[in-house]
Design a protein around this motif. Structure first.
Motif, PDB file in Angstrom:
ATOM      1  N   SER A  18      64.738  78.984  79.435  1.00 31.25           N
ATOM      2  CA  SER A  18      64.567  78.137  80.611  1.00 31.25           C
ATOM      3  C   SER A  18      63.097  77.965  80.977  1.00 31.25           C
ATOM      4  CB  SER A  18      65.331  78.718  81.805  1.00 31.25           C
ATOM      5  OG  SER A  18      64.818  79.987  82.161  1.00 31.25           O
ATOM      6  N   ILE A  19      62.250  78.871  80.488  1.00 31.35           N
ATOM      7  CA  ILE A  19      60.812  78.777  80.740  1.00 31.35           C
ATOM      8  C   ILE A  19      60.074  78.336  79.480  1.00 31.35           C
ATOM      9  CG2 ILE A  19      58.746  80.025  81.485  1.00 31.35           C
ATOM     10  CD1 ILE A  19      60.552  81.948  82.998  1.00 31.35           C
ATOM     11  N   LEU A  20      60.372  78.988  78.365  1.00 32.50           N
ATOM     12  CA  LEU A  20      59.723  78.674  77.087  1.00 32.50           C
ATOM     13  C   LEU A  20      60.813  78.445  76.044  1.00 32.50           C
ATOM     14  CD1 LEU A  20      57.332  78.473  75.122  1.00 32.50           C
ATOM     15  CD2 LEU A  20      57.241  80.977  75.068  1.00 32.50           C
ATOM     16  N   PRO A  21      61.163  77.193  75.761  1.00 28.50           N
ATOM     17  CA  PRO A  21      62.229  76.916  74.791  1.00 28.50           C
ATOM     18  C   PRO A  21      61.900  77.486  73.406  1.00 28.50           C
ATOM     19  CG  PRO A  21      61.657  74.939  76.038  1.00 28.50           C
ATOM     20  CD  PRO A  21      60.610  75.969  76.355  1.00 28.50           C
ATOM     21  N   VAL A  22      62.905  78.060  72.761  1.00 28.74           N
ATOM     22  CA  VAL A  22      62.697  78.600  71.415  1.00 28.74           C
ATOM     23  C   VAL A  22      62.240  77.496  70.461  1.00 28.74           C
ATOM     24  CG1 VAL A  22      63.863  79.648  69.431  1.00 28.74           C
ATOM     25  CG2 VAL A  22      64.295  80.522  71.728  1.00 28.74           C
ATOM     26  N   SER A  23      62.731  76.282  70.657  1.00 27.11           N
ATOM     27  CA  SER A  23      62.299  75.173  69.803  1.00 27.11           C
ATOM     28  C   SER A  23      60.800  74.951  69.888  1.00 27.11           C
ATOM     29  CB  SER A  23      63.039  73.892  70.198  1.00 27.11           C
ATOM     30  OG  SER A  23      62.768  73.538  71.547  1.00 27.11           O
ATOM     31  N   LEU A  24      60.210  75.213  71.060  1.00 22.44           N
ATOM     32  CA  LEU A  24      58.762  75.044  71.229  1.00 22.44           C
ATOM     33  C   LEU A  24      57.995  76.115  70.461  1.00 22.44           C
ATOM     34  CD1 LEU A  24      56.396  73.539  72.485  1.00 22.44           C
ATOM     35  CD2 LEU A  24      56.788  74.824  74.620  1.00 22.44           C
ATOM     36  N   LEU A  25      58.586  77.290  70.299  1.00 23.08           N
ATOM     37  CA  LEU A  25      57.935  78.328  69.494  1.00 23.08           C
ATOM     38  C   LEU A  25      57.691  77.820  68.071  1.00 23.08           C
ATOM     39  CD1 LEU A  25      59.961  81.557  70.434  1.00 23.08           C
ATOM     40  CD2 LEU A  25      57.920  80.652  71.541  1.00 23.08           C
ATOM     41  N   TYR A  26      58.695  77.183  67.499  1.00 22.84           N
ATOM     42  CA  TYR A  26      58.582  76.702  66.133  1.00 22.84           C
ATOM     43  C   TYR A  26      57.653  75.485  66.037  1.00 22.84           C
ATOM     44  CZ  TYR A  26      62.355  79.945  65.185  1.00 22.84           C
ATOM     45  OH  TYR A  26      63.103  81.104  65.073  1.00 22.84           O
ATOM     46  N   GLU A  27      57.666  74.643  67.054  1.00 24.66           N
ATOM     47  CA  GLU A  27      56.730  73.515  67.071  1.00 24.66           C
ATOM     48  C   GLU A  27      55.292  74.026  67.118  1.00 24.66           C
ATOM     49  OE1 GLU A  27      57.573  70.272  69.857  1.00 24.66           O
ATOM     50  OE2 GLU A  27      59.577  71.136  70.105  1.00 24.66           O
ATOM     51  N   MET A  28      55.055  75.034  67.950  1.00 21.83           N
ATOM     52  CA  MET A  28      53.701  75.577  68.066  1.00 21.83           C
ATOM     53  C   MET A  28      53.278  76.267  66.782  1.00 21.83           C
ATOM     54  SD  MET A  28      51.138  75.651  70.061  1.00 21.83           S
ATOM     55  CE  MET A  28      49.559  76.507  70.097  1.00 21.83           C
ATOM     56  N   LYS A  29      54.205  76.964  66.145  1.00 21.23           N
ATOM     57  CA  LYS A  29      53.888  77.625  64.869  1.00 21.23           C
ATOM     58  C   LYS A  29      53.443  76.593  63.833  1.00 21.23           C
ATOM     59  CE  LYS A  29      54.083  80.968  61.704  1.00 21.23           C
ATOM     60  NZ  LYS A  29      55.387  81.503  61.267  1.00 21.23           N
ATOM     61  N   ALA A  30      54.091  75.437  63.800  1.00 17.70           N
ATOM     62  CA  ALA A  30      53.707  74.388  62.854  1.00 17.70           C
ATOM     63  C   ALA A  30      52.315  73.868  63.160  1.00 17.70           C
ATOM     64  CB  ALA A  30      54.721  73.251  62.901  1.00 17.70           C
ATOM     65  N   ARG A  35      48.101  67.960  70.307  1.00 16.64           N
ATOM     66  CA  ARG A  35      47.639  68.178  71.676  1.00 16.64           C
ATOM     67  C   ARG A  35      48.830  68.315  72.635  1.00 16.64           C
ATOM     68  NH1 ARG A  35      42.779  66.892  74.390  1.00 16.64           N
ATOM     69  NH2 ARG A  35      41.978  66.042  72.422  1.00 16.64           N
ATOM     70  N   GLU A  36      49.815  67.462  72.481  1.00 19.99           N
ATOM     71  CA  GLU A  36      50.974  67.501  73.359  1.00 19.99           C
ATOM     72  C   GLU A  36      51.728  68.817  73.207  1.00 19.99           C
ATOM     73  OE1 GLU A  36      55.193  66.888  74.500  1.00 19.99           O
ATOM     74  OE2 GLU A  36      54.448  67.138  72.454  1.00 19.99           O
ATOM     75  N   THR A  37      51.850  69.301  71.973  1.00 21.19           N
ATOM     76  CA  THR A  37      52.525  70.587  71.735  1.00 21.19           C
ATOM     77  C   THR A  37      51.728  71.734  72.327  1.00 21.19           C
ATOM     78  OG1 THR A  37      53.549  69.764  69.695  1.00 21.19           O
ATOM     79  CG2 THR A  37      53.403  72.150  69.961  1.00 21.19           C
ATOM     80  N   ILE A  38      50.423  71.736  72.111  1.00 25.38           N
ATOM     81  CA  ILE A  38      49.567  72.808  72.644  1.00 25.38           C
ATOM     82  C   ILE A  38      49.630  72.833  74.165  1.00 25.38           C
ATOM     83  CG2 ILE A  38      47.173  73.582  72.901  1.00 25.38           C
ATOM     84  CD1 ILE A  38      46.709  72.429  70.025  1.00 25.38           C
ATOM     85  N   GLU A  39      49.589  71.670  74.798  1.00 22.57           N
ATOM     86  CA  GLU A  39      49.639  71.605  76.261  1.00 22.57           C
ATOM     87  C   GLU A  39      50.963  72.119  76.796  1.00 22.57           C
ATOM     88  OE1 GLU A  39      48.802  67.516  76.967  1.00 22.57           O
ATOM     89  OE2 GLU A  39      46.606  67.771  76.899  1.00 22.57           O
ATOM     90  N   ARG A  40      52.078  71.733  76.161  1.00 23.19           N
ATOM     91  CA  ARG A  40      53.392  72.209  76.608  1.00 23.19           C
ATOM     92  C   ARG A  40      53.520  73.709  76.405  1.00 23.19           C
ATOM     93  NH1 ARG A  40      57.867  70.711  73.943  1.00 23.19           N
ATOM     94  NH2 ARG A  40      56.813  69.751  72.173  1.00 23.19           N
ATOM     95  N   TYR A  41      53.043  74.196  75.258  1.00 25.62           N
ATOM     96  CA  TYR A  41      53.137  75.634  74.971  1.00 25.62           C
ATOM     97  C   TYR A  41      52.286  76.423  75.967  1.00 25.62           C
ATOM     98  CZ  TYR A  41      53.296  79.976  72.234  1.00 25.62           C
ATOM     99  OH  TYR A  41      53.488  81.278  71.832  1.00 25.62           O
ATOM    100  N   ALA A  42      51.067  75.946  76.228  1.00 28.34           N
ATOM    101  CA  ALA A  42      50.161  76.648  77.138  1.00 28.34           C
ATOM    102  C   ALA A  42      50.792  76.802  78.520  1.00 28.34           C
ATOM    103  CB  ALA A  42      48.829  75.907  77.233  1.00 28.34           C
ATOM    104  N   LYS A  43      51.375  75.727  79.042  1.00 26.48           N
ATOM    105  CA  LYS A  43      51.998  75.807  80.363  1.00 26.48           C
ATOM    106  C   LYS A  43      53.204  76.734  80.343  1.00 26.48           C
ATOM    107  CE  LYS A  43      54.049  73.144  84.118  1.00 26.48           C
ATOM    108  NZ  LYS A  43      55.028  74.233  84.366  1.00 26.48           N
TER     109      LYS A  43
END
Length: 305
Positions: free
Chosen positions: A42-54, A117-125
Motif C-alpha cells: 500500500s506504500i511501496l508496490p512490489v511491482s515498483l521494486l522490480y521497475e526500479m531494479k531494471a 526519471r519517472e520510476t526513480i521519482e515514484r520509488y524515492a517518494k
C-alpha cells in the motif's frame, strides 16, 4: 493479503498487522538489529521494486564519464567506481531522496530518460514514505509522541557487485554498521552475499527473499533509544559468480536538532547513556577516525561519575 515470503530465520514484521505487531517490532530492534517486512504494497508496490531494479541495471551500464557526474554532496554520497571502496563494488547515490530537487539533480547528472526519471521519482517518494512510517511505528512501540522523521535527511545508494569466480570468498563490502537510524535494503532477489552479525558474533547469511525487504538498525538508533537498540554489523561476501545488485535507503538523523534519547526512555534505573550530539559531527567522527563498525559511538558515551 499476500502470503508472507519465507523468513529465512529473521523476524518478519507484517505491515498489515499493526498495532498488534508493535511488541515484535521493538523486540526485533532490540534483539536482532534487523528484520524483514512484508505486505508493504500500500506504500511501496512490489511491482515498483522490480521497475526500479531494471532502472538501476541500466544506470550502471552508462559510460564512466556520465556516472562520474554523480558527485558527492557529503563524503561518500556520490559515485564510487570499482577500486575506491573495493575492487568488486561500484556505487551511485544521492544525499536526500526526501528532496525533489536532489532527486531531480540525480536524474540530470545521469541523463535519465523520461521513463527512468519517472520510476526513480515514484520509488524515492514511496521508499521515503515507507521508511518514515516504520520510524513512526517504532516510536509508537516505545510509547512516544510523534517524532519528525520526515524532516530527517534520507540517503539513497545503489550498489553493483560484479562477482567473478576468482572473487569467491572475497569481501564485496567490509564489516560495518550503518551510521544512521534505519536502513531499508532491497537486496538482490537471486544472488546472495549479504551477511549480518548476531549478538553472539556469528555471521548469518541473508538469503534472497523476493517480495520482502530487509530493515537494519544503525548507530543513531542506539543513541536515540538510550542503548536499547542493536546496531547490527553486516558485510557483503562473494559466494558465487554473477552480477549482484542492491538498493539501500538510509534514514539518517536530525538535520538541525541534537541526537538524544527522548525523556520517556530514561529514569533513575536507565540514566542517559550518550551526550547529545549533532548527526553531522557523528558522521565526520566515523569517517575521519575510520570507525565504521559502531566504535564511534563510544566517543559519545556519557561518562559515569
Amino acid at each position: 493479503m499476500a502470503d508472507a515470503p519465507a523468513s529465512n530465520g529473521f523476524p518478519v514484521i507484517d505491515m498489515l498487522h499493526f498495532p498488534a505487531q508493535l511488541p515484535e517490532l521493538i523486540k526485533a530492534c532490540e534483539e536482532n538489529g534487523c528484520f524483514r517486512i512484508v505486505n508493504f504494497d500500500s506504500i511501496l508496490p512490489v511491482s515498483l521494486l522490480y521497475e526500479m531494479k531494471a532502472v538501476v541495471t541500466e544506470l550502471f551500464e552508462l559510460p564512466l564519464e556520465i556516472k562520474q557526474r554523480n558527485v558527492d554532496v557529503i563524503v561518500g554520497s556520490g559515485y564510487k567506481k570499482p577500486g575506491e571502496i573495493n575492487s568488486i563494488h561500484e556505487g551511485l547515490g544521492l544525499y536526500d531522496i526526501a528532496s525533489s530537487r536532489s532527486v531531480d539533480e540525480f536524474c540530470n547528472q545521469l541523463d535519465a530518460t523520461p521513463r527512468q526519471r519517472e520510476t526513480i521519482e515514484r520509488y524515492a517518494k514511496a521508499v521515503h514514505d515507507l521508511i518514515t512510517d516504520i520510524g513512526h511505528k517504532i516510536g509508537e512501540g516505545l510509547g512516544l509522541e510523534s517524532v519528525p522523521f520526515e524532516a530527517w535527511p534520507c540517503q539513497f545508494r545503489i550498489n553493483k557487485y560484479p562477482f567473478t569466480h576468482d572473487a569467491i570468498g572475497s569481501a564485496g563490502l567490509k564489516t560495518h554498521t550503518d551510521n544512521g537510524f534505519l536502513t531499508i535494503v532491497q537486496d538482490d532477489e537471486i544472488l546472495s552475499g549479504l551477511e549480518v552479525m548476531e549478538k553472539s558474533g556469528k555471521f548469518v547469511a541473508v538469503d534472497p527473499c523476493p517480495g520482502a525487504l530487509l530493515v537494519t538498525i544503525g548507530d543513531i538508533a542506539v543513541a536515540w533509544s538510550n542503548g536499547r537498540f542493536y546496531n547490527v554489523k553486516h558485510q557483503v561476501v562473494c559466494k558465487e559468480a554473477g552480477i549482484r545488485m542492491s538498493i539501500a535507503t538510509f534514514l539518517l538523523g536530525p538535520r538541525e536538532t541534537m541526537v538524544e534519547a527522548p525523556p520517556e526512555l530514561m529514569d533513575s534505573e536507565h540514566p542517559r547513556l550518550f551526550v547529545p550530539f549533532k548527526f553531522e559531527d557523528f558522521r565526520k567522527t566515523r569517517f575521519f577516525k575510520h570507525s565504521h563498525a559502531g566504535e564511534a559511538l563510544d566517543l559519545f558515551r556519557r561518562l559515569a561519575f
